[in-house]
Each structure stands twice: as structure tokens, then as C-alpha cells.
Write a protein that holds these residues in place. Structure first.
Motif, PDB file in Angstrom:
ATOM      1  N   ALA A 323       0.832  -1.209   0.000  1.00 14.92           N
ATOM      2  CA  ALA A 323       0.000   0.000   0.000  1.00 14.92           C
ATOM      3  C   ALA A 323       0.865   1.257   0.000  1.00 14.92           C
ATOM      4  N   LEU A 324       1.941   1.242   0.785  1.00 14.29           N
ATOM      5  CA  LEU A 324       2.834   2.389   0.843  1.00 14.29           C
ATOM      6  C   LEU A 324       3.531   2.622  -0.494  1.00 14.29           C
ATOM      7  N   LYS A 325       3.932   1.566  -1.173  1.00  6.52           N
ATOM      8  CA  LYS A 325       4.568   1.727  -2.483  1.00  6.52           C
ATOM      9  C   LYS A 325       3.635   2.451  -3.449  1.00  6.52           C
ATOM     10  N   LEU A 326       2.365   2.089  -3.426  1.00  7.57           N
ATOM     11  CA  LEU A 326       1.402   2.722  -4.322  1.00  7.57           C
ATOM     12  C   LEU A 326       1.204   4.202  -3.978  1.00  7.57           C
ATOM     13  N   ALA A 327       1.083   4.485  -2.682  1.00  7.06           N
ATOM     14  CA  ALA A 327       0.883   5.871  -2.263  1.00  7.06           C
ATOM     15  C   ALA A 327       2.121   6.715  -2.546  1.00  7.06           C
ATOM     16  N   LEU A 328       3.305   6.160  -2.292  1.00  3.18           N
ATOM     17  CA  LEU A 328       4.539   6.907  -2.526  1.00  3.18           C
ATOM     18  C   LEU A 328       4.796   7.133  -4.012  1.00  3.18           C
ATOM     19  N   ALA A 329       4.387   6.194  -4.853  1.00  4.02           N
ATOM     20  CA  ALA A 329       4.496   6.420  -6.298  1.00  4.02           C
ATOM     21  C   ALA A 329       3.632   7.608  -6.720  1.00  4.02           C
ATOM     22  N   ASP A 330       2.435   7.718  -6.143  1.00  6.65           N
ATOM     23  CA  ASP A 330       1.588   8.876  -6.431  1.00  6.65           C
ATOM     24  C   ASP A 330       2.223  10.166  -5.921  1.00  6.65           C
ATOM     25  N   ARG A 331       2.926  10.076  -4.787  1.00  6.35           N
ATOM     26  CA  ARG A 331       3.628  11.264  -4.285  1.00  6.35           C
ATOM     27  C   ARG A 331       4.595  11.792  -5.326  1.00  6.35           C
ATOM     28  N   GLU A 332       5.396  10.898  -5.893  1.00  2.45           N
ATOM     29  CA  GLU A 332       6.380  11.317  -6.881  1.00  2.45           C
ATOM     30  C   GLU A 332       5.712  11.826  -8.157  1.00  2.45           C
ATOM     31  N   ALA A 333       4.603  11.212  -8.522  1.00  2.09           N
ATOM     32  CA  ALA A 333       3.948  11.538  -9.785  1.00  2.09           C
ATOM     33  C   ALA A 333       3.143  12.821  -9.733  1.00  2.09           C
ATOM     34  N   TYR A 334       2.584  13.173  -8.545  1.00  2.00           N
ATOM     35  CA  TYR A 334       1.579  14.239  -8.513  1.00  2.00           C
ATOM     36  C   TYR A 334       1.804  15.320  -7.461  1.00  2.00           C
ATOM     37  N   TYR A 335       2.506  15.048  -6.374  1.00  2.30           N
ATOM     38  CA  TYR A 335       2.587  16.032  -5.291  1.00  2.30           C
ATOM     39  C   TYR A 335       3.534  17.177  -5.659  1.00  2.30           C
ATOM     40  N   GLY A 336       3.238  18.338  -5.102  1.00  2.00           N
ATOM     41  CA  GLY A 336       4.082  19.506  -5.279  1.00  2.00           C
ATOM     42  C   GLY A 336       3.366  20.740  -4.767  1.00  2.00           C
ATOM     43  N   HIS A 337       3.957  21.895  -5.001  1.00  2.00           N
ATOM     44  CA  HIS A 337       3.364  23.163  -4.564  1.00  2.00           C
ATOM     45  C   HIS A 337       2.304  23.575  -5.584  1.00  2.00           C
ATOM     46  N   LEU A 338       1.066  23.263  -5.278  1.00  2.00           N
ATOM     47  CA  LEU A 338      -0.039  23.539  -6.196  1.00  2.00           C
ATOM     48  C   LEU A 338      -0.883  24.686  -5.667  1.00  2.00           C
ATOM     49  N   ASP A 339      -1.599  25.369  -6.569  1.00  2.00           N
ATOM     50  CA  ASP A 339      -2.542  26.367  -6.077  1.00  2.00           C
ATOM     51  C   ASP A 339      -3.694  25.643  -5.386  1.00  2.00           C
ATOM     52  N   PRO A 340      -4.411  26.314  -4.487  1.00  2.00           N
ATOM     53  CA  PRO A 340      -5.436  25.633  -3.687  1.00  2.00           C
ATOM     54  C   PRO A 340      -6.459  24.861  -4.508  1.00  2.00           C
ATOM     55  N   ALA A 341      -6.922  25.416  -5.611  1.00  2.00           N
ATOM     56  CA  ALA A 341      -7.926  24.727  -6.420  1.00  2.00           C
ATOM     57  C   ALA A 341      -7.358  23.441  -7.011  1.00  2.00           C
ATOM     58  N   ALA A 342      -6.137  23.505  -7.517  1.00  2.00           N
ATOM     59  CA  ALA A 342      -5.515  22.317  -8.095  1.00  2.00           C
ATOM     60  C   ALA A 342      -5.242  21.264  -7.023  1.00  2.00           C
ATOM     61  N   ALA A 343      -4.819  21.706  -5.840  1.00  2.00           N
ATOM     62  CA  ALA A 343      -4.573  20.763  -4.755  1.00  2.00           C
ATOM     63  C   ALA A 343      -5.856  20.074  -4.335  1.00  2.00           C
ATOM     64  N   ASP A 344      -6.938  20.826  -4.228  1.00  2.00           N
ATOM     65  CA  ASP A 344      -8.222  20.228  -3.848  1.00  2.00           C
ATOM     66  C   ASP A 344      -8.676  19.200  -4.883  1.00  2.00           C
ATOM     67  N   ALA A 345      -8.536  19.534  -6.162  1.00  2.00           N
ATOM     68  CA  ALA A 345      -8.949  18.604  -7.207  1.00  2.00           C
ATOM     69  C   ALA A 345      -8.105  17.334  -7.168  1.00  2.00           C
ATOM     70  N   LEU A 346      -6.811  17.494  -6.970  1.00  2.00           N
ATOM     71  CA  LEU A 346      -5.921  16.334  -6.894  1.00  2.00           C
ATOM     72  C   LEU A 346      -6.307  15.428  -5.730  1.00  2.00           C
TER      73      LEU A 346
END
Length: 603
Positions: A323-346
Motif C-alpha cells: 500500500a505504501l509503495k502505491l501511495a509513494l508512487a503517487d507522491r512522486e507523480a503528482y505532489y508539489g506546490h499547487l494552487d489551492p484549487a488544483a490541490a483540492d482537485a488532486l
């Protein structure tokens, strides 16, 4: 905690120390002096925020290899007046001159792990001062008195600090003379348990505490913030950072941080991101941290029964790890400094029950060795997948890294406080490690190197850009039940922070274990994710587990395809926690015995 009831009296928990219980106030941290300081403030009438700030400044002095004034912090808090969880965002942004083009012109293909060029705007001190002004009750001079006394009279050198200093002695002596003078004042590495002073930092704190101000408590704190943001601190940092310094990883690079950059950072409170697991709400920072990793893993694990999650079994270790491998892969693929609207949608996509069920279906009996981000309607970013080799990392890179053996170098701090009124805070300060960059001599501390967590790739969601927060690994946690805060917890550990917290939450929320029992039980983590820190390598299928897990568990995990490294019996995690029962008012606290310096206190 929700879940099965605790073990009956005839089956006592195996713990190194008891879970503390009381009703007045509880503190827990990664160093006994910070815990004692925080508890002292509570005993003298201060609230949880007064206590946390006092303890945090002591951590600068007691654990300078794990955090510093030039670093950053993330905290999750709730007040007696407003129990909704909020996040104190103490992560400073990249300076105005920190552009991909500048780093490329310096001949770099990555952000270095050490040196002033990798410095984000320091956010820790200004954030602690802001928190004290907003929610504390004490005078700034009284809060800082503890750290000043320890900096002037000295603190005992914990063995890990002595080991870190030994690894950077040659670097300091040859290339960073200001650090050599500050941390090796007698011309040699301090021995374990010797007394270490930092008079320069004591003078810095005294100047902050006596900055010219108006007549109110708030005015005095604001005067200290001005001295930090636009006064002598910002000026000293800017003048020192522009001097090129030789780095352990090679090259001479000057910093780009200026005094003006200090004014670009403003501490702020943000709504926490939440998910539910076994009847408890888990509150975290947003995707500019790695906090949603824990929430994603919990939404995946919510599709398994308790028996499949037991971390004392190979089945449980396997399920949590996948489960952690899957979540951490999403971290690398999608996480970052996003504007609030983009972060909420993600987050709506990543934390939806449907997506959690879809990801849970990918967990099979055998370990995955693939990098598997999910499909959420956005093109996932794939970072460079550099397999970890046998070469050791260079000394002095200034990073909180957990080696495959479970051994740490660098690392982070943590602090939890709850008071009798119901104020509660979980804070993870880090960065500004003494080994991260040369010490600013007149201030008594070094700059942090959080920019190393950004990519020099414009397509990366965590790319380097002026004014953007680097994605941080700092990830404290607050738990709520029926809208009321019931626990604050966290741990150092870089990429392992949410991994070790996940094990704790499964043990307490799903399996009903006592806090100290859950902390003491064997821990593990996956290295099958690109590291957030230089040199950004990964180990496909990598799993590190304490030898106390037992030979049978290890062999079954290997049979399932995990690349298992067995670490020392007490080598992983430094988790601490405080809890509060809203109905009875009973408070509890527990702290990690690994490393021998984490302690809880309370009554």
C-alpha cells in the motif's frame, strides 16, 4: 483508540516503559531536554503553544544535527476554542534567484544536497514566533530563556551528534572553517556526553528577545520577527551566503538567498487534509508535504480486514508495504506546490473511496518491483529511477537519510504537546542541520538545504521555481474522533515518516494496542521509492525490517519477492505521541526508546 479492546491484564504488553497517564498536561519529543522544557512551561501555567515553542528552541541547541534555526517546520494543531485541525505551514519558499536556469548555468543537473545554494528561505523561527503571538500566552523572553541557558551553559553531546560530527570533521576543517570553529571549538570532535555550548546562538536569541518594541506582549514578538525578517539576521545570512564554499559533493557554489527573500515568507494556517480510518479522522498537511501519503495508504488499507493488516505477521508487513509503495508512487507523480484549487482537485481524486479500492486491488501475494502511480486523469510524472548502488554517500551532504541497514545520518526532530484545556499540537521541525551548509558565524547556525527536494525539470510537479515551496517530507499528524482532537503524533525519518506512522495507526486504531506498546513493536519501511534527498536513488522491492520481527517473518517476506534488509533490533523510527480523551479528560503520552534520547513527560 477505536478497534479491538486492549490486551487483558493476563497478557501484558511488551513495552520498554509505560504509557504515561494524567490530566494536567503531556509532552513528548525526540530529546529529553525539549520534553522537560515543554513540561516545565505547562507546570508554570503556560499553554500547549507556549510549551511547544519553548521546547522547539531547545531542540535547536540539543539536536543541532537534526534541526536548526535556518530550517523549517510543519505543525498540525487544534485549540480549545476551535477543535478543527489546522496546519501551520512553516516551510519557506525558494529564493527569488533560485531558478532552474541558474542551477544549470552552474553546471548542475540536480540541486546539491549541501551548501547555501540549496537553501530555501528559513521558515522555522518566524513560524514559532508567529505561533507564540497568535496562540501563546507567555512573554517571548521567558519562552527563549530555556534555549539561551542551554546554549550558554551547554548541552550533553548525544552519541549520534558525535558520530555526525566525526563524518564531517575533514569537510569542516578543510572547507567550512566557521562550522569547524563553532562545533569543534577545541580543535577536535566532541566526545559523546561532553558538554557543547553555542554562545553565538545565545546572543542571537537575546537580540531577538530584546528587539526594540512597543509596550505589549504581541508588539515584543513582532519586533523579534522584524529583527529576523528584515534586521540583523536577514542581513547576516545574505552577506554570508554569497560567498562560494566547497561542497562535499564537489564544486564551489555561492547561495542566491538575499535579505529581501526573508520578507517573502509568511507563516500561515491552512485547513488540514483528512481521511477516516476505523472510525478516526486523520489530519495531515497538503500535497506540498508528503502528508497525503499516509491518508492514501489508509484509504487503501480500509479495504482489508484487521487480520491482513497485523504488522507482526509477514502478511501484514507485506500488505502495508505494498500500500505504501502505491501511495509513494503517487507522491512522486503528482505532489508539489499547487494552487489551492488544483490541490483540492488532486486530493479529491487520490483520496476517493473508489480510487482507494482500485489501488487496493493491485496488492497481490507477491511484492511489486515496479513504479506504479495511478491514473487520475492527469499525466503522471516519472522521476529518474536511479537504482541504489553499493557506493556510500559522501560525507556532509546535509540530509536526513535512513540507510538500507536502518542506520540514520542527519534526520529530524519531533514534538507533541497537549494541555489540560484541550490545546494540542504536533510539530516536526527539521532542516538547518549543522552539516547542511557552513555556519553563519555571528548567528550560530547554518542554512537548510530543503531545495534538494526539488527537480531541475520544468515538467516535475515538485520542480524548482522562485517563490514555490519545495515539497517537504515533514508530516506530523493529528487524530480526531467525533470532531474532537484525541491524539498528536509524528516521527523523524525523511521518506519513512508516514511509513512508521502508518504502522502505529494500524496497531492502535485497528488492533487496539496501547501507544507505548505500538511504538516499541518492531518497525519496517520500504525503500522502493525514489528518495526525496540527494542522490535520489531507490531500491525496487526494497524492504528494511528490524531483526526483532523474527526469522520466519523475514523468510516469508523474501519468499514473497521483497528485497529484505534486516536492520538492528532497535533501529527504526523515533515516534512520539500525546493523547486526550475528550470525555474523561485523561491525557496520555508515549515516546520512542530507539536512540535513547526520546522521552515523554506529564502528569
Amino acid at each position: 483508540m477505536a478497534g479491538r479492546p486492549p490486551s487483558p491484564p493476563d497478557a501484558p504488553a511488551h513495552t520498554t516503559r509505560p504509557t504515561l497517564r494524567g490530566s494536567f498536561g503531556m509532552c513528548a519529543s525526540t530529546h529529553w531536554l525539549a520534553t522537560a522544557t515543554a513540561q516545565s512551561v505547562l507546570e508554570r501555567g503556560g499553554n500547549a503553544f507556549d510549551a511547544a515553542v519553548a521546547g522547539a528552541f531547545v531542540l535547536h541547541v540539543a539536536e543541532p544535527h537534526l534541526n536548526g534555526p535556518g530550517g523549517d517546520l510543519v505543525a498540525v494543531l487544534a485549540t480549545a476554542a476551535d477543535p478543527s485541525p489546522r496546519v501551520l505551514a512553516g516551510q519557506g519558499p525558494a529564493p527569488r534567484g533560485a531558478t532552474i536556469e541558474h542551477f544549470r548555468a552552474e553546471g548542475l543537473d540536480h540541486v546539491p544536497g549541501a551548501g547555501a545554494l540549496a537553501a530555501a528561505v528559513p521558515g522555522a523561527v518566524d513560524s514559532w514566533l508567529w505561533l507564540l503571538a497568535e496562540f501563546g500566552t507567555w512573554e517571548l523572553a521567558d519562552v527563549l530563556a530555556y534555549a539561551i541557558a542551554y546554549a550558554e551553559r551547554g548541552v550533553p553531546v548525544v552519541p549520534q551528534l558525535a558520530r555526525v560530527l566525526a563524518t564531517v570533521e575533514e569537510l569542516f576543517r578543510t572547507h567550512w572553517p566557521t562550522s569547524y570553529a563553532l562545533w569543534m571549538p577545541e580543535g577536535r570532535v566532541p566526545a559523546p556526553h561532553a558538554t557543547l555550548v553555542n554562545p553565538a546562538y545565545a546572543r542571537t536569541l537575546r537580540r531577538l528577545g530584546t528587539a526594540p518594541s512597543g509596550g505589549t506582549r504581541t508588539a515584543r514578538i513582532e519586533a523579534a520577527r522584524r529583527a529576523w525578517r528584515t534586521g540583523f539576521v536577514a542581513q547576516a545570512v545574505a552577506e554570508f551566503a554569497v560567498v562560494p564554499h566547497r561542497h562535499s559533493s564537489g564544486g564551489d557554489h555561492a547561495g542566491v538567498i538575499t535579505a529581501a527573500d526573508f520578507t517573502d515568507f509568511h507563516p500561515s494556517l491552512e485547513p488540514a487534509v483528512t481521511a477516516r480510518f476505523r472510525g478516526t479522522t486523520v489530519a495531515k498537511a497538503g500535497p506540498w508535504s508528503q502528508g497525503p501519503v499516509l491518508l492514501q495508504a489508509l484509504t487503501i488499507l480500509d479495504h482489508f480486514d484487521d487480520a491482513r493488516l497485523d504488522p507482526s505477521t509477514a502478511e501484514g508487513v507485506h500488505t502495508l508495504t505494498e500500500a505504501l509503495k502505491l501511495a509513494l508512487a503517487d507522491r512522486e507523480a503528482y505532489y508539489g506546490h499547487l494552487d489551492p484549487a488544483a490541490a483540492d482537485a488532486l486530493l479529491r481524486r487520490l483520496l476517493s473511496p473508489r480510487y482507494g479500492k482500485e489501488r487496493a486491488s493491485l496488492i497481490r501475494p507477491l511484492a511489486s518491483t515496479a513504479f506504479r502511480p495511478g491514473h487520475i486523469g492527469v499525466t503522471p510524472y516519472t522521476p529518474p529511477l536511479v537504482t541504489r548502488g553499493s557506493a556510500q554517500q559522501a560525507d556532509g551532504v546535509g540530509e536526513p537519510t535512513v540507510q538500507q541497514t536502518g542506520e540514520t545520518r542527519g534526520d529530524t526532530c519531533h514534538l507533541d504537546v497537549v494541555d489540560r484545556w484541550g490545546n494540542i499540537v504536533s510539530a516536526t521541525p527539521s532542516g538547518g542541520w549543522l552539516q547542511s551548509s557552513p555556519a553563519v558565524p555571528e548567528l550560530g547556525f547554518a542554512l537548510g538545504t530543503r531545495l534538494q527536494m526539488t527537480w531541475l525539470d520544468p515538467a516535475a510537479p515538485s520542480r524548482l521555481a522562485p517563490g514555490r515551496r519545495p515539497r517537504t517530507t515533514l508530516t506530523p499528524t493529528l487524530l480526531l474522533r467525533d470532531g474532537n482532537p484525541v491524539a498528536a503524533l509524528g516521527t523523524p525519518g525523511g521518506d519513512q515518516q508516514d511509513q512508521w506512522q502508518l504502522i502505529y495507526l494500524v496497531r492502535t486504531l485497528a488492533l487496539g494496542m496501547d501507544p507505548q506498546e505500538a511504538i516499541d513493536a518492531p518497525a519496517f519501511h520500504t525503500t522502493a521509492v525514489p528518495s526525496s534527498f540527494w542522490p535520489r536513488t531507490w531500491t525496487p522491492g526494497g524492504l528494511v525490517i528490524e531483526e526483532r520481527a523474527g526469522g520466519a517473518v523475514v523468510e516469508e517476506l523474501r519468499a514473497r519477492g521483497h528485497a529484505v534488509t534486516v536492520s538492528g533490533p532497535w533501529s527504526q523510527g523515533r515516534l512520539s505521541v500525546v493523547t486526550r480523551d475528550p470525555d474523561s479528560g485523561v491525557l496520555r503520552a508515549a515516546a520512542n526508546p530507539r536512540g535513547a534520547q526520546g522521552y515523554a513527560a506529564g502528569r
